[in-house]
Design a protein around this motif. Structure first.
Motif, PDB file in Angstrom:
ATOM      1  N   TRP A   7      38.870  32.535  39.668  1.00  0.00           N
ATOM      2  CA  TRP A   7      38.356  32.944  38.532  1.00  0.00           C
ATOM      3  C   TRP A   7      38.918  34.285  38.217  1.00  0.00           C
ATOM      4  CZ3 TRP A   7      36.524  31.124  34.135  1.00  0.00           C
ATOM      5  CH2 TRP A   7      36.187  32.081  33.366  1.00  0.00           C
ATOM      6  N   MET A   8      39.466  34.679  37.262  1.00  0.00           N
ATOM      7  CA  MET A   8      39.958  35.938  36.513  1.00  0.00           C
ATOM      8  C   MET A   8      38.951  36.607  35.516  1.00  0.00           C
ATOM      9  SD  MET A   8      42.639  36.313  38.658  1.00  0.00           S
ATOM     10  CE  MET A   8      43.441  37.900  37.693  1.00  0.00           C
ATOM     11  N   PRO A   9      38.026  37.733  36.124  1.00  0.00           N
ATOM     12  CA  PRO A   9      37.071  37.890  35.163  1.00  0.00           C
ATOM     13  C   PRO A   9      37.804  38.655  33.975  1.00  0.00           C
ATOM     14  CG  PRO A   9      37.132  39.225  37.244  1.00  0.00           C
ATOM     15  CD  PRO A   9      37.908  38.213  37.366  1.00  0.00           C
ATOM     16  N   GLU A  10      38.849  39.381  34.258  1.00  0.00           N
ATOM     17  CA  GLU A  10      39.538  40.032  33.172  1.00  0.00           C
ATOM     18  C   GLU A  10      40.083  39.150  32.048  1.00  0.00           C
ATOM     19  OE1 GLU A  10      40.430  40.237  36.238  1.00  0.00           O
ATOM     20  OE2 GLU A  10      40.107  42.220  37.173  1.00  0.00           O
ATOM     21  N   GLU A  11      40.492  38.072  32.360  1.00  0.00           N
ATOM     22  CA  GLU A  11      40.976  36.997  31.410  1.00  0.00           C
ATOM     23  C   GLU A  11      40.100  36.021  31.144  1.00  0.00           C
ATOM     24  OE1 GLU A  11      44.538  35.350  33.336  1.00  0.00           O
ATOM     25  OE2 GLU A  11      45.347  37.430  34.039  1.00  0.00           O
ATOM     26  N   LEU A  12      38.846  35.872  31.864  1.00  0.00           N
ATOM     27  CA  LEU A  12      37.847  34.835  31.561  1.00  0.00           C
ATOM     28  C   LEU A  12      38.540  33.463  31.716  1.00  0.00           C
ATOM     29  CD1 LEU A  12      35.943  36.589  28.659  1.00  0.00           C
ATOM     30  CD2 LEU A  12      35.212  36.684  30.939  1.00  0.00           C
ATOM     31  N   ALA A  13      39.418  33.157  32.931  1.00  0.00           N
ATOM     32  CA  ALA A  13      39.937  32.004  33.063  1.00  0.00           C
ATOM     33  C   ALA A  13      40.197  31.954  34.405  1.00  0.00           C
ATOM     34  CB  ALA A  13      41.314  32.089  32.067  1.00  0.00           C
ATOM     35  N   TRP A  14      40.390  30.553  34.899  1.00  0.00           N
ATOM     36  CA  TRP A  14      40.753  30.082  35.988  1.00  0.00           C
ATOM     37  C   TRP A  14      42.386  30.281  36.216  1.00  0.00           C
ATOM     38  CZ3 TRP A  14      37.442  29.386  39.839  1.00  0.00           C
ATOM     39  CH2 TRP A  14      36.191  29.250  39.514  1.00  0.00           C
ATOM     40  N   GLN A  15      43.047  30.823  37.138  1.00  0.00           N
ATOM     41  CA  GLN A  15      44.283  30.994  37.289  1.00  0.00           C
ATOM     42  C   GLN A  15      44.682  30.234  38.879  1.00  0.00           C
ATOM     43  OE1 GLN A  15      46.675  34.816  38.354  1.00  0.00           O
ATOM     44  NE2 GLN A  15      46.657  34.642  36.261  1.00  0.00           N
ATOM     45  N   PRO A  16      45.759  29.410  38.917  1.00  0.00           N
ATOM     46  CA  PRO A  16      46.170  28.942  40.203  1.00  0.00           C
ATOM     47  C   PRO A  16      46.389  29.972  41.135  1.00  0.00           C
ATOM     48  CG  PRO A  16      47.257  28.063  38.490  1.00  0.00           C
ATOM     49  CD  PRO A  16      46.794  29.014  37.810  1.00  0.00           C
ATOM     50  N   VAL A  17      45.911  29.939  42.253  1.00  0.00           N
ATOM     51  CA  VAL A  17      45.833  30.756  43.540  1.00  0.00           C
ATOM     52  C   VAL A  17      47.249  31.022  43.740  1.00  0.00           C
ATOM     53  CG1 VAL A  17      45.342  30.968  46.106  1.00  0.00           C
ATOM     54  CG2 VAL A  17      43.747  30.217  44.596  1.00  0.00           C
ATOM     55  N   ALA A  18      48.179  29.991  43.866  1.00  0.00           N
ATOM     56  CA  ALA A  18      49.630  30.025  44.115  1.00  0.00           C
ATOM     57  C   ALA A  18      50.445  31.054  43.251  1.00  0.00           C
ATOM     58  CB  ALA A  18      50.282  28.658  44.033  1.00  0.00           C
ATOM     59  N   SER A  19      49.895  31.317  42.032  1.00  0.00           N
ATOM     60  CA  SER A  19      50.582  32.033  41.135  1.00  0.00           C
ATOM     61  C   SER A  19      50.510  33.596  41.438  1.00  0.00           C
ATOM     62  CB  SER A  19      50.215  31.887  39.773  1.00  0.00           C
ATOM     63  OG  SER A  19      48.812  32.065  39.425  1.00  0.00           O
ATOM     64  N   ARG A  20      49.257  33.844  42.320  1.00  0.00           N
ATOM     65  CA  ARG A  20      49.041  35.176  42.577  1.00  0.00           C
ATOM     66  C   ARG A  20      49.734  35.712  44.058  1.00  0.00           C
ATOM     67  NH1 ARG A  20      46.161  38.071  39.686  1.00  0.00           N
ATOM     68  NH2 ARG A  20      46.115  39.541  41.272  1.00  0.00           N
ATOM     69  N   LEU A  21      50.266  34.748  44.835  1.00  0.00           N
ATOM     70  CA  LEU A  21      50.746  35.117  45.800  1.00  0.00           C
ATOM     71  C   LEU A  21      51.874  36.367  46.095  1.00  0.00           C
ATOM     72  CD1 LEU A  21      51.056  31.599  47.434  1.00  0.00           C
ATOM     73  CD2 LEU A  21      49.133  33.108  47.565  1.00  0.00           C
TER      74      LEU A  21
END
Length: 491
Positions: free
Chosen positions: A322-336
């Motif tokens: 969960w990304m509080p800045e974007e108020l959305a769920w984001q794939p963990v893999a996209s943040r690696l």
């Protein structure tokens, strides 16, 4: 008048000089000793959290036995001291699995081994006990498993050369590195396919903490912790081999009912799913989240989700954060590839306190979240700086988080009670009364006036424990359980 008197006696929360309990009078109480006499001093509780019992360690019922005081019906062997040879334990996690509560701890101390040796190395790979599962709201002393009394723990043990010891749960190679467990997750509960999973981490930094002597000690114990150990080749320094191969490894392990141990199911390089390190499963979900088909985890104020299937849990690309800045769920893999991998702020980073102030937290030491049917909200229980324990509530995991209260603190004494977890299976009265546990120790000493140079000063007795809080016999490095009435938090 009765309501006004009750309100006057109600704890209002901690201030900076909170010591949890105080004498009935500021000047204290004078007692005169007489042969065979007794006296009762009723203390004033100065914080919202009520300390109800110690969960682990030696002498749990020593004073009760000496004074012929009642022993909880849940405890079947109060004279066995300490249980399974356990004198100290760090950081509890729980899961209700196949009709029992499974209690899992990390580092463990026992009489035969110094604390830094981690109970002859068995405690390096997590240990566990089981107890009965209280029914929701079970508050009757006559019931078989009342939720308001201390649980009767039965430790998982094994034998080594005639010596009974706690059973290591995850003895994964290399054995000189701790195996840290987190995110205990039960899939298909109540069905023949019921499965218990856990995230595990082997941190390469752990190997550097041990001297050559300790590594040698761990190597000697390796045969008891694992089924096999590769033999040293000719001319090879076996101790150097065992203590030099530090690896970074994380992944998912599955519980084996026969072996009473976890077995590796899926591995990832360390750092690829740091969101699950120290994570607690959100064991009780809101009706909407329960219908979503996801499992949710709370880790140091962050939230992670994954479809609640075995295939998804073992697939790194299936996890979202969960990304509080974007108020959305984001794939963990996209943040690696992001620096840092975790979002810049935790999901729970701003809490509206009951006094109208706003608490801003950049980093939680720990924390767990569960849906509470009585409040009809999610309830977060977590600690900062290893000393202060907060509770907050929200309609959804996305927040906003309100009804914030400082419910417990050890600032006055300088001791710490860290890695706080809500013990959801002990909720009473449909969740109006909850319980949390934390590890009580002088290791992370910090008071209003002093702060040691390093936590190792207090852990290993360096510099004559300079600036360290006083260690409390039998309580030191053990789990305490506190009770909180949520009706005192909602305004």
């Amino acid at each position: 008048e009765a309501e006004a008197e009750a309100e006057a006696r109600r704890p209002k929360g901690c201030s900076n000089n909170c010591s949890a309990y105080a004498p009935p009078y500021d000047s204290g109480v004078t007692l005169f000793t007489t042969s065979g006499g007794s006296a009762t001093v009723v203390l004033r509780r100065t914080q919202l959290a009520q300390r109800v019992y110690r969960l682990t360690g030696g002498g749990l019922y020593r004073d009760s036995l000496l004074t012929n005081a009642p022993i909880p019906a849940t405890v079947t062997s109060p004279a066995i001291d300490p249980l399974a040879g356990v004198l100290g334990q760090d950081t509890v996690m729980t899961a209700v699995y196949k009709g029992k509560v499974l209690w899992v701890w990390g580092d463990t101390a026992c009489p035969r081994s110094a604390r830094q040796n981690n109970c002859m190395a068995y405690g390096m790979h997590s240990v566990a006990a089981t107890s009965c599962v209280p029914s929701d709201g079970n508050n009757n002393d006559d019931d078989d498993c009342p939720g308001h009394l201390p649980p009767g723990l039965t430790y998982l043990t094994s034998r080594d050369g005639g010596f009974s010891h706690v059973q290591p749960l995850a003895p994964f190679e290399p054995l000189q590195q701790n195996t840290w467990l987190a995110g205990l997750l039960v899939l298909d509960a109540g069905t023949p396919q019921e499965t218990l999973l856990a995230n595990f981490l082997k941190n390469p930094g752990d190997a550097a903490q041990y001297s050559r002597r300790l590594c040698q000690h761990h190597k000697k114990k390796s045969s008891a912790l694992a089924h096999s150990q590769p033999p040293a080749s000719a001319g090879e320094d076996a101790d150097a081999r065992t203590c030099g191969n530090a690896v970074g490894l994380t992944g998912i392990a599955r519980w084996n009912d026969t072996l009473q141990q976890f077995q590796i199911l899926q591995t990832w390089p360390a750092g690829t799913n740091d969101f699950l390190n120290d994570a607690h499963t959100v064991q009780r979900l809101s009706p909407a989240d329960a219908a979503s088909g996801y499992a949710f985890f709370a880790a140091n104020g962050y939230f992670v989700r994954v479809p609640a299937t075995l295939a998804a849990v073992t697939n790194l690309s299936a996890y979202d954060v969960w990304m509080p800045e974007e108020l959305a769920w984001q794939p963990v893999a996209s943040r690696l590839s992001a620096k840092p991998v975790r979002p810049p702020t935790p999901s729970i980073h701003k809490i509206l306190m009951n006094d109208g102030s706003v608490l801003r937290i950049d980093s939680w030491n720990s924390g767990s979240v569960n849906w509470n049917s009585w409040a009809n909200k999610y309830v977060f229980v977590g600690d900062t700086n290893n000393i202060d324990v907060y509770i907050a509530m929200a309609d959804s995991l996305a927040g906003p988080w309100t009804n914030g209260s400082l419910v417990g603190s050890h600032t006055f004494s300088g001791t710490s009670c860290y890695n706080t977890i809500h013990l959801a299976h002990l909720d009473l009265e449909n969740g109006r009364v909850i319980h949390y546990s934390c590890t009580f120790t002088a290791m992370w000493s910090e008071s209003l006036h002093t702060r040691p140079q390093s936590w190792t000063t207090c852990l290993f007795g360096l510099n004559n424990h300079q600036d360290c809080a006083s260690t409390v016999p039998r309580y030191e490095y053990n789990n305490l359980v506190y009770r909180v009435d949520l009706s005192e938090l909602i305004r």
